[in-house]
Design a protein around this motif. Structure first.
Motif, PDB file in Angstrom:
ATOM      1  N   TYR A  51       0.850  -1.176   0.000  1.00 54.02           N
ATOM      2  CA  TYR A  51       0.000   0.000   0.000  1.00 54.02           C
ATOM      3  C   TYR A  51       0.878   1.215   0.000  1.00 54.02           C
ATOM      4  O   TYR A  51       2.008   1.164   0.420  1.00 54.02           O
ATOM      5  CB  TYR A  51      -0.850   0.007   1.267  1.00 54.02           C
ATOM      6  N   ASP A  52       0.382   2.274  -0.468  1.00 56.45           N
ATOM      7  CA  ASP A  52       1.139   3.485  -0.248  1.00 56.45           C
ATOM      8  C   ASP A  52       0.208   4.557   0.239  1.00 56.45           C
ATOM      9  O   ASP A  52      -0.992   4.385   0.329  1.00 56.45           O
ATOM     10  CB  ASP A  52       1.982   3.867  -1.457  1.00 56.45           C
ATOM     11  N   GLU A  53       0.844   5.647   0.648  1.00 59.24           N
ATOM     12  CA  GLU A  53       0.059   6.687   1.275  1.00 59.24           C
ATOM     13  C   GLU A  53      -0.640   7.543   0.248  1.00 59.24           C
ATOM     14  O   GLU A  53      -1.282   8.515   0.572  1.00 59.24           O
ATOM     15  CB  GLU A  53       0.960   7.547   2.162  1.00 59.24           C
ATOM     16  N   LEU A 300      -0.725   8.993  10.083  1.00 58.49           N
ATOM     17  CA  LEU A 300      -1.313   8.126   9.057  1.00 58.49           C
ATOM     18  C   LEU A 300      -2.695   8.648   8.671  1.00 58.49           C
ATOM     19  O   LEU A 300      -3.658   8.488   9.428  1.00 58.49           O
ATOM     20  CB  LEU A 300      -1.450   6.690   9.585  1.00 58.49           C
ATOM     21  N   THR A 301      -2.782   9.277   7.529  1.00 57.56           N
ATOM     22  CA  THR A 301      -4.070   9.810   7.080  1.00 57.56           C
ATOM     23  C   THR A 301      -5.115   8.699   7.008  1.00 57.56           C
ATOM     24  O   THR A 301      -4.810   7.589   6.561  1.00 57.56           O
ATOM     25  CB  THR A 301      -3.880  10.487   5.701  1.00 57.56           C
ATOM     26  N   THR A 302      -6.306   8.992   7.439  1.00 54.59           N
ATOM     27  CA  THR A 302      -7.474   8.086   7.451  1.00 54.59           C
ATOM     28  C   THR A 302      -7.361   6.966   8.486  1.00 54.59           C
ATOM     29  O   THR A 302      -8.206   6.848   9.357  1.00 54.59           O
ATOM     30  CB  THR A 302      -7.741   7.424   6.067  1.00 54.59           C
ATOM     31  N   VAL A 353       0.601  17.151  16.478  1.00 53.08           N
ATOM     32  CA  VAL A 353      -0.388  17.471  15.440  1.00 53.08           C
ATOM     33  C   VAL A 353       0.387  17.805  14.172  1.00 53.08           C
ATOM     34  O   VAL A 353       1.296  18.636  14.201  1.00 53.08           O
ATOM     35  CB  VAL A 353      -1.279  18.663  15.858  1.00 53.08           C
ATOM     36  N   GLN A 354       0.042  17.125  13.084  1.00 50.70           N
ATOM     37  CA  GLN A 354       0.754  17.388  11.842  1.00 50.70           C
ATOM     38  C   GLN A 354      -0.033  18.341  10.938  1.00 50.70           C
ATOM     39  O   GLN A 354      -1.249  18.200  10.800  1.00 50.70           O
ATOM     40  CB  GLN A 354       1.029  16.093  11.086  1.00 50.70           C
ATOM     41  N   VAL A 355       0.696  19.292  10.366  1.00 48.30           N
ATOM     42  CA  VAL A 355       0.052  20.300   9.519  1.00 48.30           C
ATOM     43  C   VAL A 355       0.740  20.318   8.149  1.00 48.30           C
ATOM     44  O   VAL A 355       1.958  20.178   8.065  1.00 48.30           O
ATOM     45  CB  VAL A 355       0.186  21.704  10.179  1.00 48.30           C
TER      46      VAL A 355
HETATM   47  C1  LIG Z   1      -2.045   4.867   4.880  1.00 47.76           C
HETATM   48  C2  LIG Z   1      -0.918   5.813   5.079  1.00 47.76           C
HETATM   49  C3  LIG Z   1      -1.178   7.124   5.426  1.00 47.76           C
HETATM   50  C4  LIG Z   1      -0.119   8.018   5.626  1.00 47.76           C
HETATM   51  N1  LIG Z   1      -0.377   9.286   6.000  1.00 47.76           N
HETATM   52  C5  LIG Z   1       0.650  10.126   6.293  1.00 47.76           C
HETATM   53  C6  LIG Z   1       0.410  11.426   6.798  1.00 47.76           C
HETATM   54  O1  LIG Z   1      -0.730  11.860   6.969  1.00 47.76           O
HETATM   55  N2  LIG Z   1       1.478  12.210   7.093  1.00 47.76           N
HETATM   56  C7  LIG Z   1       2.774  11.770   6.918  1.00 47.76           C
HETATM   57  O2  LIG Z   1       3.706  12.502   7.207  1.00 47.76           O
HETATM   58  N3  LIG Z   1       3.014  10.551   6.431  1.00 47.76           N
HETATM   59  C8  LIG Z   1       2.000   9.721   6.132  1.00 47.76           C
HETATM   60  N4  LIG Z   1       2.251   8.464   5.698  1.00 47.76           N
HETATM   61  C9  LIG Z   1       3.662   8.028   5.532  1.00 47.76           C
HETATM   62  C10 LIG Z   1       4.129   7.319   6.794  1.00 47.76           C
HETATM   63  O3  LIG Z   1       4.046   8.168   7.892  1.00 47.76           O
HETATM   64  C11 LIG Z   1       5.560   6.817   6.648  1.00 47.76           C
HETATM   65  O4  LIG Z   1       6.409   7.899   6.454  1.00 47.76           O
HETATM   66  C12 LIG Z   1       5.727   5.850   5.494  1.00 47.76           C
HETATM   67  O5  LIG Z   1       4.653   4.944   5.401  1.00 47.76           O
HETATM   68  C13 LIG Z   1       7.020   5.042   5.621  1.00 47.76           C
HETATM   69  O6  LIG Z   1       7.006   4.238   6.749  1.00 47.76           O
HETATM   70  P1  LIG Z   1       6.758   2.647   6.674  1.00 47.76           P
HETATM   71  O7  LIG Z   1       7.730   2.093   5.677  1.00 47.76           O
HETATM   72  O8  LIG Z   1       7.008   2.192   8.084  1.00 47.76           O
HETATM   73  O9  LIG Z   1       5.359   2.442   6.227  1.00 47.76           O
HETATM   74  C14 LIG Z   1       1.213   7.574   5.464  1.00 47.76           C
HETATM   75  C15 LIG Z   1       1.463   6.242   5.108  1.00 47.76           C
HETATM   76  C16 LIG Z   1       0.413   5.366   4.911  1.00 47.76           C
HETATM   77  C17 LIG Z   1       0.707   3.950   4.550  1.00 47.76           C
END
Ligand SMILES: Cc1cc2nc3c(=O)[nH]c(=O)nc-3n(C[C@H](O)[C@H](O)[C@H](O)COP(=O)(O)O)c2cc1C
Length: 668
Positions: A51-53, A300-302, A353-355
């Motif tokens: 999955y990716d973000e 993690l958004t959502t 809190v992330q902005v």
């Molecule tokens: C579903 C999802 C939502 C994410 N939402 C954010 C976010 O809102 N802000 C952020 O800085 N990174 C977000 N990320 C990135 C993660 O914080 C992280 O940097 C990235 O997944 C790498 O870490 P991992 O290899 O442990 O997954 C999100 C990643 C995923 C999978």
């Protein structure tokens, strides 16, 4: 050859048509014990993951992009983005009970006969959806844990707190259910007051500190621009320039006046420039931020919603972050955005809190609004890594990596207005693959900002999740940060502003998916203060228990069901047990399942750990529940949700918000 074999169908033992799949031990394949490998049925897809973000949030499309969705001929909005097929309609009841009557007191509605909602409780109850029949929660879980149910008559588990004979609600606690502070009874913090929110909506919120720092930054920028212009250009008027330079011209009084004004303006600018330099050191008066060896869950958004973070706290996390909030809707007082800084009491201290923003004015105002409206925040984090196209095009998220000067202005502006809340930043290695810039960037962050922490995700924007995070580079950046810090402390400014005890916290991120990864990266370099876990904590929420015990824990299906049970309980306490609340709970439960199902149970593996980019062949679990929890089929996630929230409507559709890309993209 192999591909052909995969495509061809063969007839299985039970005469069903099955697909052949590649189960030979090879790189990129999870090794499952043969007895747990099952043939794929026709039309069934192999377990697909990674999955990716990247996601298209409706919130972002509508609010951040300023409602850019084009209208079609019918005047209906043409939906853009990956989730255009999502059905986001809110659940509507046939008869809507007057909100004032939820707890049964008819005297509370001042609209009388003019009220457009139903006042007859019996009428409301006669058309209300039937009670939730949950296998796991036989009675109202919120009433059982809080001693009362904030949803009153609207609760879908109503019978557990209703005296049926006289239609009177039961409460074990003396609570005014209409009080503004009901959320504090639920153990939640960081609710902005309605008055503050209205000030934001009506644009009368006093952004005093922001205006101050923005003026200083403007003048500072002007100063930089002016110092690059030739003197003459600034001090002569365009008309004078057109005249013959050989003929001596009398200095017109307007020109003299203009020059005087300019020099006064310059002096003022110099003052503000000096003031700007001074603003940096306010950071020394901030709350200390200690991330050293802390167990951190990524923003993690959502999926990183309040109930999930509460679950992670219960399972051992020390630090959690809000989902990314967009600065502009925060400044505008948008409800959905102000829901994001809300936290559970168990999250504070250690809640960030992330902005996300693109400009210093957005950064300053959002940080000032937060610092003045909510109190339980340990840090405000600037998102400088989000790869989403929409944000990137607007200059937010990882776009700030391409414009370090702007990132620095945002951070300094936030630092100036955030009172005692420290400011931190989350970055990636770069935007372009193969052109890492983080090393140079952290040097500038040391010298030109007062950030309390830097998190580096060891991937570029372009790379997304296609290759492993580059921990050699993360480690190199940590070393660079420390030597830049040591050099800075030796300087005149540094002596005043920072000492060796107060070092910038450095957190590495990317592919920390088990306790071995955790210790490898943390022990590998003492310049790294901690590591941050994202997908690993979604797929295996008990990861910190493993970190603590330094061993893999083979959770049974019932133990994993207990984790889901906690999550469902926390969800209902947060979103409520009425029709709308239950549908929210179900939706976010399925979002969670879109990661949770990817856990490959240790007991069925021939080789452990399984890497995130290793594809398992189609497997079955050690019992039916384990198989169900490992299913990639959305309908099975819904089936699991039924255990907690009762049977869903037949028309319920679920499309996961986060994109799942295929194994074809993986780094093999
Ligand atoms: C579903 C999802 C939502 C994410 N939402 C954010 C976010 O809102 N802000 C952020 O800085 N990174 C977000 N990320 C990135 C993660 O914080 C992280 O940097 C990235 O997944 C790498 O870490 P991992 O290899 O442990 O997954 C999100 C990643 C995923 C999978």
């Amino acid at each position: 050859m192999e591909q052909n074999a995969e495509k061809r169908s063969i007839v299985g033992d039970d005469n069903s048509t099955v697909k052949r799949q590649d189960t030979s031990p090879s790189k990129g394949i999870a090794h499952i014990k043969p007895e747990y490998i099952v043939p794929l049925k026709q039309n069934e897809n192999q377990k697909v993951a990674i999955y990716d973000e990247e996601m298209s949030s409706d919130r972002m499309t509508n609010e951040f992009a300023g409602g850019t969705n084009k209208k079609n001929k019918n005047g209906r909005g043409k939906k853009r983005g990956q989730n255009k097929n999502r059905d986001n309609r809110q659940v509507k009841e046939q008869n809507v009970l007057c909100p004032r009557l939820i707890h049964g007191d008819i005297s509370k509605c001042s609209f009388g006969d003019n009220c457009r909602f139903v006042h007859d409780i019996n009428l409301y109850l006669s058309t209300k959806k039937p009670e939730v029949e949950s296998n796991i929660f036989p009675s109202c879980p919120v009433f059982n844990s809080l001693g009362f149910c904030p949803m009153g008559f609207k609760c879908r588990f109503l019978s557990s707190h209703l005296n049926k004979e006289d239609n009177i609600l039961i409460s074990k606690k003396e609570i005014d259910p209409d009080a503004q502070t009901i959320w504090s009874v639920k153990g939640e913090v960081n609710h902005i007051s309605p008055e503050r929110k209205l000030d934001l909506i009506k644009r009368r919120f006093p952004f005093t500190k922001s205006n101050e720092i923005l003026e200083i930054i403007d003048s500072f920028q002007q100063e930089c621009r002016d110092s690059m212009k030739p003197e003459e250009e600034v001090e002569s008027t365009p008309q004078l320039k057109k005249q013959d330079p050989d003929v001596e011209q009398p200095v017109a009084p307007q020109v003299e006046q203009r020059n005087k004004e300019l020099s006064q303006h310059r002096m003022k600018q110099r003052e503000v420039y000096l003031k700007y330099k001074d603003t940096r050191y306010f950071a020394q008066e901030k709350k200390p931020l200690d991330l050293y060896h802390k167990k951190i869950v990524s923003p993690l958004t959502t999926v990183g919603n309040l109930p999930y973070r509460r679950l992670m706290r219960k399972l051992g996390a020390d630090v959690t972050y809000s989902e990314m909030a967009l600065a502009v809707p925060l400044i505008q007082g948008t409800n959905s955005e102000w829901a994001l800084p809300k936290a559970h009491t168990s999250e504070f201290p250690g809640f960030g809190v992330q902005v996300a923003c693109s400009k210093a004015w957005q950064a300053a105002k959002a940080a000032e609004a937060l610092a003045n409206s909510v109190s339980e925040i340990s840090e405000i984090n600037l998102n400088s890594g989000c790869p989403i196209d929409l944000l990137y095009r607007q200059g937010s998220g990882s776009a700030l990596l391409d414009n370090p000067a702007r990132m620095i202005r945002c951070l300094n502006a936030m630092n100036y207005v955030s009172k005692d809340i420290p400011i931190t930043v989350k970055i990636r290695t770069s935007t372009k693959e193969g052109h890492p810039i983080a090393e140079g960037l952290v040097k500038r962050l040391v010298n030109e900002t007062d950030v309390a922490a830097i998190t580096l995700h060891g991937r570029s924007r372009q790379q997304r999740y296609t290759k492993s995070a580059d921990w050699d580079y993360v480690s190199q950046v940590a070393d660079t940060l420390r030597s830049a810090e040591a050099d800075f402390i030796e300087t005149e400014q540094g002596k005043e502003g920072r000492d060796s005890k107060n070092r910038i916290q450095f957190v590495g991120n990317g592919d920390v998916n088990n306790f071995e990864d955790w210790y490898r990266y943390l022990d590998g370099n003492e310049n790294i203060d901690s590591v941050m876990v994202a997908r690993g904590a979604l797929i295996k929420p008990w990861i910190f228990e493993e970190v603590e015990s330094q061993q893999y824990l083979d959770k049974t299906s019932t133990e994993r069901l207990d984790i889901l049970r906690d999550y469902a309980q926390f969800s209902m306490e947060h979103w409520g047990t009425d029709e709308y609340g239950i549908s929210q709970c179900r939706r976010f439960f399925c979002e969670f399942m879109s990661f949770f199902h990817r856990y490959v149970p240790m007991g069925i593996c021939e080789r452990y750990p399984v890497k995130l980019n290793e594809r398992p062949p189609n497997w079955c679990g050690r019992d039916e529940l384990e198989t169900l929890m490992g299913s990639t089929d959305v309908n099975d996630w819904i089936k699991l949700s039924d255990l907690f929230f009762g049977k869903t409507d037949e028309n319920f559709v679920f499309v996961p918000k986060h994109k799942s890309s295929s194994y074809a993209n993986r780094d093999s």
